[in-house]
Design a protein around this motif. Sequence first.
Motif, PDB file in Angstrom:
ATOM      1  N   THR A 148       0.843  -1.184   0.000  1.00 51.20           N
ATOM      2  CA  THR A 148       0.000   0.000   0.000  1.00 51.20           C
ATOM      3  C   THR A 148       0.886   1.243   0.000  1.00 51.20           C
ATOM      4  O   THR A 148       2.048   1.204   0.433  1.00 51.20           O
ATOM      5  N   ALA A 149       0.337   2.349  -0.458  1.00 49.73           N
ATOM      6  CA  ALA A 149       1.110   3.593  -0.483  1.00 49.73           C
ATOM      7  C   ALA A 149       1.516   3.994   0.935  1.00 49.73           C
ATOM      8  O   ALA A 149       2.673   4.353   1.197  1.00 49.73           O
ATOM      9  N   GLY A 150       0.555   3.927   1.852  1.00 54.02           N
ATOM     10  CA  GLY A 150       0.865   4.244   3.237  1.00 54.02           C
ATOM     11  C   GLY A 150       1.820   3.244   3.854  1.00 54.02           C
ATOM     12  O   GLY A 150       2.631   3.583   4.714  1.00 54.02           O
ATOM     13  N   GLY A 151       1.727   1.977   3.412  1.00 58.09           N
ATOM     14  CA  GLY A 151       2.633   0.962   3.907  1.00 58.09           C
ATOM     15  C   GLY A 151       4.072   1.246   3.521  1.00 58.09           C
ATOM     16  O   GLY A 151       4.999   1.046   4.319  1.00 58.09           O
ATOM     17  N   ALA A 152       4.277   1.710   2.295  1.00 58.51           N
ATOM     18  CA  ALA A 152       5.626   2.073   1.857  1.00 58.51           C
ATOM     19  C   ALA A 152       6.176   3.206   2.710  1.00 58.51           C
ATOM     20  O   ALA A 152       7.347   3.202   3.116  1.00 58.51           O
ATOM     21  N   VAL A 179       3.940  10.383  -0.518  1.00 56.25           N
ATOM     22  CA  VAL A 179       4.668   9.114  -0.504  1.00 56.25           C
ATOM     23  C   VAL A 179       5.805   9.145  -1.523  1.00 56.25           C
ATOM     24  O   VAL A 179       6.953   8.791  -1.217  1.00 56.25           O
ATOM     25  N   ALA A 180       5.509   9.557  -2.740  1.00 56.98           N
ATOM     26  CA  ALA A 180       6.534   9.602  -3.779  1.00 56.98           C
ATOM     27  C   ALA A 180       7.658  10.560  -3.396  1.00 56.98           C
ATOM     28  O   ALA A 180       8.841  10.279  -3.628  1.00 56.98           O
ATOM     29  N   ALA A 276       3.807   0.932  -4.914  1.00 53.96           N
ATOM     30  CA  ALA A 276       3.110   1.475  -3.747  1.00 53.96           C
ATOM     31  C   ALA A 276       1.788   2.049  -4.242  1.00 53.96           C
ATOM     32  O   ALA A 276       1.776   3.012  -5.012  1.00 53.96           O
ATOM     33  N   ILE A 277       0.666   1.466  -3.798  1.00 51.34           N
ATOM     34  CA  ILE A 277      -0.617   1.822  -4.400  1.00 51.34           C
ATOM     35  C   ILE A 277      -1.708   1.981  -3.353  1.00 51.34           C
ATOM     36  O   ILE A 277      -1.766   1.245  -2.364  1.00 51.34           O
ATOM     37  N   GLY A 278      -2.571   2.948  -3.552  1.00 47.45           N
ATOM     38  CA  GLY A 278      -3.705   3.173  -2.659  1.00 47.45           C
ATOM     39  C   GLY A 278      -4.683   4.141  -3.288  1.00 47.45           C
ATOM     40  O   GLY A 278      -4.279   5.054  -4.024  1.00 47.45           O
TER      41      GLY A 278
END
Length: 467
Positions: A148-152, A179-180, A276-278
């Motif tokens: 997940t984006a937040g996980g990254a 995130v990026a 990383a996705i959300g």
Amino acid sequence: MATSRSEAGPIRYDLAVIGAGPAGLAAADAAAALGLRVALLDAGARLGGQYYRHPAPELGAARPEKLHHGWRTFDRLRERLAAAPLVDHLPEHHVWAAERGEHWTLHATRGPERADRATVTARGLLLATGAYERQLPFPGWTLPGVVTAGGAQAMLKSGLVLPGRRIVVAGSGPLLLAVASSLAAAGARVPAIVEATGYLGYGRGLPVLAGNPAKLAEGAEHAARLLRHGVRLRRRAAVVEAHGTDRITAVTVARLDARWKPVPGSGRRIACDALAIGHGLVPQIDLAVELGAATVTTADGTAALRVDAQQRTSVPGLWAAGETCGVGGADLALAEGVLAAHSVAGKPAPARELTVRRRRRGFAALMAAAHAPGPDWTGWVTDDTDVCRCEEVPARAVREAVTELGAADARTVKLLTRAGMGWCQGRMCGPAVACLSGGPLGGPDSRPLSCPVPLAQLAEPDEPFVQ
């Protein structure tokens, strides 16, 4: 701030706060300043929640503040709470149920192994439980390297590690920029940010944007950092497939129409070793829904708690602040935590926090509308795509439950397919299952237990927290 036990007897608090992120920290700090005895419960071992997640001391991070936006605010709150004799911090307390009687009784399972349980009683209860990420499945999303984006971001903030070296960031919402930006600053190569919507939706709220210059400045800061690192932004596009065997090696990115349907022939492959996705955040309101608290549907289709001007829910004695009332960021959560504390104490609301709440709630509504998922995102979900990862239920089974077995809602689909019966209890797959079942993308979930609990603890007598 105390965290120990003794034989002095059980404590009955004026206020129990669940969640030690921005809203919970601000509420506990303000309530203690107003003379209330506060229990601050959190599932984590350290203060900060997801937003202020930070490395463990043993990792020896020289400048952890470089990984955060607004670290100085967190540092001040942490210092004040450490010196507050009226606040008891109860770390690693996973609250799984709350009961309303003469006072609130909270049941929690404790410790990293959740080895035992405890109960806490309080006159008032504030939910500051934050939110979790919404995931929309696609072929290959179960491959190692897809996070997940937040996980990254959490991996970087708490463990000082990256999920890969060449990381595509995808989904929808302003979290992607943050995130990026963090990943690129930490040394990762980010070949693309793939945003499913455009940003033109913000243009419909120019007065709202004018009232939130700090948000514009924050966005400009991320944009400048991404420009320096050569990160490309692809708008109105989505990752529709991840490729690889033992680990992700590439993604296919396709253009989307206004309804989020992939445009035929537009797919392009991007090499990567992590994704990383959300697609936005979902308020975590399990406890409140089980208690009968009323909800509202936000502009992006998620359910949030309905609160009044004093942050009170429809349940007497129950307050809410921050993302539980709709996702709006740390500044909003901090302000609502302070407002809730004043309401519990019977004190007038501070004018500054009222202004911040009004402006930030306006921005939150604009943001939710701008990044609301389109109805045709299911076009990239093939029949053999696992929708429920815990129970390995493919989209085919969900669709058959609807078309052949007559399931008319997500609950019936769950009973027929086991989708949502795994360890996450539908938090990961729930929105997708609901949408594939013909219902709305988001809705309030009611769970008798808000987190997994060992059966042995349900048979144990209550053990009130003592100091």
